[in-house]
Every structure is written in C-alpha cells, then in structure tokens.
Design a protein around this motif. Sequence first.
Motif, PDB file in Angstrom:
ATOM      1  N   THR A 157       0.841  -1.190   0.000  1.00  0.00           N
ATOM      2  CA  THR A 157       0.000   0.000   0.000  1.00  0.00           C
ATOM      3  C   THR A 157       0.875   1.238   0.000  1.00  0.00           C
ATOM      4  O   THR A 157       1.936   1.249   0.616  1.00  0.00           O
ATOM      5  CB  THR A 157      -0.907  -0.001   1.258  1.00  0.00           C
ATOM      6  OG1 THR A 157      -1.693  -1.197   1.260  1.00  0.00           O
ATOM      7  CG2 THR A 157      -1.827   1.202   1.304  1.00  0.00           C
ATOM      8  N   THR A 158       0.408   2.278  -0.674  1.00  0.00           N
ATOM      9  CA  THR A 158       1.069   3.582  -0.633  1.00  0.00           C
ATOM     10  C   THR A 158       0.045   4.637  -0.270  1.00  0.00           C
ATOM     11  O   THR A 158      -0.958   4.801  -0.969  1.00  0.00           O
ATOM     12  CB  THR A 158       1.708   3.934  -1.988  1.00  0.00           C
ATOM     13  OG1 THR A 158       2.662   2.934  -2.340  1.00  0.00           O
ATOM     14  CG2 THR A 158       2.396   5.302  -1.927  1.00  0.00           C
ATOM     15  N   PHE A 159       0.316   5.334   0.828  1.00  0.00           N
ATOM     16  CA  PHE A 159      -0.479   6.494   1.204  1.00  0.00           C
ATOM     17  C   PHE A 159       0.249   7.725   0.708  1.00  0.00           C
ATOM     18  O   PHE A 159       1.466   7.834   0.876  1.00  0.00           O
ATOM     19  CB  PHE A 159      -0.677   6.573   2.719  1.00  0.00           C
ATOM     20  CG  PHE A 159      -1.680   5.576   3.216  1.00  0.00           C
ATOM     21  CD1 PHE A 159      -3.028   5.886   3.238  1.00  0.00           C
ATOM     22  CD2 PHE A 159      -1.272   4.327   3.642  1.00  0.00           C
ATOM     23  CE1 PHE A 159      -3.952   4.958   3.676  1.00  0.00           C
ATOM     24  CE2 PHE A 159      -2.185   3.393   4.081  1.00  0.00           C
ATOM     25  CZ  PHE A 159      -3.532   3.706   4.103  1.00  0.00           C
ATOM     26  N   ARG A 160      -0.488   8.641   0.104  1.00  0.00           N
ATOM     27  CA  ARG A 160       0.069   9.893  -0.406  1.00  0.00           C
ATOM     28  C   ARG A 160      -0.589  11.048   0.337  1.00  0.00           C
ATOM     29  O   ARG A 160      -1.802  11.227   0.271  1.00  0.00           O
ATOM     30  CB  ARG A 160      -0.178  10.016  -1.902  1.00  0.00           C
ATOM     31  CG  ARG A 160       0.474  11.264  -2.505  1.00  0.00           C
ATOM     32  CD  ARG A 160       0.235  11.323  -3.972  1.00  0.00           C
ATOM     33  NE  ARG A 160      -1.150  11.774  -4.190  1.00  0.00           N
ATOM     34  CZ  ARG A 160      -1.620  12.166  -5.350  1.00  0.00           C
ATOM     35  NH1 ARG A 160      -0.867  12.114  -6.432  1.00  0.00           N
ATOM     36  NH2 ARG A 160      -2.853  12.572  -5.468  1.00  0.00           N
ATOM     37  N   VAL A 161       0.240  11.813   1.038  1.00  0.00           N
ATOM     38  CA  VAL A 161      -0.229  12.958   1.810  1.00  0.00           C
ATOM     39  C   VAL A 161       0.249  14.224   1.103  1.00  0.00           C
ATOM     40  O   VAL A 161       1.451  14.429   0.965  1.00  0.00           O
ATOM     41  CB  VAL A 161       0.339  12.936   3.250  1.00  0.00           C
ATOM     42  CG1 VAL A 161      -0.129  14.159   4.024  1.00  0.00           C
ATOM     43  CG2 VAL A 161      -0.013  11.645   3.962  1.00  0.00           C
ATOM     44  N   GLN A 162      -0.683  15.051   0.647  1.00  0.00           N
ATOM     45  CA  GLN A 162      -0.330  16.338   0.046  1.00  0.00           C
ATOM     46  C   GLN A 162      -0.732  17.435   1.018  1.00  0.00           C
ATOM     47  O   GLN A 162      -1.899  17.510   1.428  1.00  0.00           O
ATOM     48  CB  GLN A 162      -1.062  16.549  -1.279  1.00  0.00           C
ATOM     49  CG  GLN A 162      -0.562  15.642  -2.366  1.00  0.00           C
ATOM     50  CD  GLN A 162      -1.269  15.926  -3.675  1.00  0.00           C
ATOM     51  OE1 GLN A 162      -2.484  15.966  -3.738  1.00  0.00           O
ATOM     52  NE2 GLN A 162      -0.484  16.119  -4.721  1.00  0.00           N
ATOM     53  N   LEU A 163       0.266  18.240   1.400  1.00  0.00           N
ATOM     54  CA  LEU A 163       0.014  19.345   2.323  1.00  0.00           C
ATOM     55  C   LEU A 163       0.504  20.648   1.703  1.00  0.00           C
ATOM     56  O   LEU A 163       1.613  20.695   1.171  1.00  0.00           O
ATOM     57  CB  LEU A 163       0.748  19.113   3.645  1.00  0.00           C
ATOM     58  CG  LEU A 163       0.268  17.930   4.480  1.00  0.00           C
ATOM     59  CD1 LEU A 163       1.255  17.636   5.596  1.00  0.00           C
ATOM     60  CD2 LEU A 163      -1.124  18.204   5.036  1.00  0.00           C
ATOM     61  N   PRO A 164      -0.320  21.706   1.779  1.00  0.00           N
ATOM     62  CA  PRO A 164       0.132  22.999   1.265  1.00  0.00           C
ATOM     63  C   PRO A 164       1.203  23.585   2.179  1.00  0.00           C
ATOM     64  O   PRO A 164       1.232  23.300   3.376  1.00  0.00           O
ATOM     65  CB  PRO A 164      -1.141  23.847   1.286  1.00  0.00           C
ATOM     66  CG  PRO A 164      -1.993  23.231   2.342  1.00  0.00           C
ATOM     67  CD  PRO A 164      -1.669  21.764   2.339  1.00  0.00           C
TER      68      PRO A 164
END
Length: 188
Positions: A157-164
Amino acid sequence: ELVRAGPDPLSLVKIVEDVVLLNRQSVDKRGVPCLRPGVTLVNEMQAPVPMIEGDAFRITQLFFNLIANALKFTHQGSVTVSCVPDNIERKVTVYVKDTGIGVAPENLERIFQPFDQEDHSEQRAYEGLGLGLAVCREVVRRHGGKLTVRSKKGHGTTFRVQLPYKMRSQDDVLEADDGKVCDSGESD
C-alpha cells in the motif's frame, strides 16, 4: 477541536525523523516490537524540504499513524517514507509505502471510516479500533491537503499525503474538499 487555530512553522523532515525513530523503538500491547525482524523502516526524506504551516501535534500524529499502520501490516520487506516538494504548486507530497498485505479494492474507501477495518472477523489478526486512518484523513483535510491511497491486495500500500506550504482557512478547506481518496492500483 481537531486542529488548533494558529498554525506552527513545521519541518516535515524533522517530524518524520522523530516519528521514524519512535516507531523503531515502539512495542505493541504484548511488548512485541512493532518493527518486525525482516522489515526495514527507511526514511528517504532529506532537506531541503520547505517549512510548512500546520498543527505540529496533529501532523506528528498523522505520520505516526500512517507509519505505525504500515509496520503493522508488513511482515516482510520494507516501509519507506519519502517526499517531493512542489515549489510551483506550493505543496509537499509525502509517501508512506509498504510491501505489506495490501487492501482489497472494495475496502479502500472503507478503511477511512471511523471504527471500521478491512477485517471484521472474530479471529482478527490485527489490533486497533479503526480510528487511525479516519483521524489521518481529517487532519489532512483540515490542513487543506489531500490523503489518497493506492493498494493491491498482497502487494502493499502507498499512502500519499499532500500538504500545502501555507494552511488555508477552514472555509476554503470545506469548499475544496472533493472526497476522492483511493485507487485500487490495478493500472500498475
């Protein structure tokens, strides 16, 4: 309240470094190390990664939950944390990738629901209340970011977290929420 009103200047490199160290030393309720023999925890996050605004406690909680979950469901192989800053879009994307058991496509959305887990059987092999990913999703959303997942059963599994880089107002966050969080990974 889930996210404090005033954002802190944060170094994601430092937060992830601390969380990785903590996970390397953690034990479960039975006293068994969370980092199993045969599993490598790799931190590929390196400076320069721009400082971002956020709630330091909640962002630490976010990455602790994601890394601890990855370790829980990985019996052999690795859990790797990496990131890619985007100075044009002014956001940073952090990946938590594991070679664990993966998640079935029909359960990808459900794993983000409070008190829900993929395995509902009485003989469940994994502990937990099913709150970690629900909290992660809400923390990211309240920071104006996105949390998505790609997984294939039996392949990790790959979790992708995008934060400004800069937190948005809560009104902007509510308007921008599109709700898409998962991808079965079938195109890989």
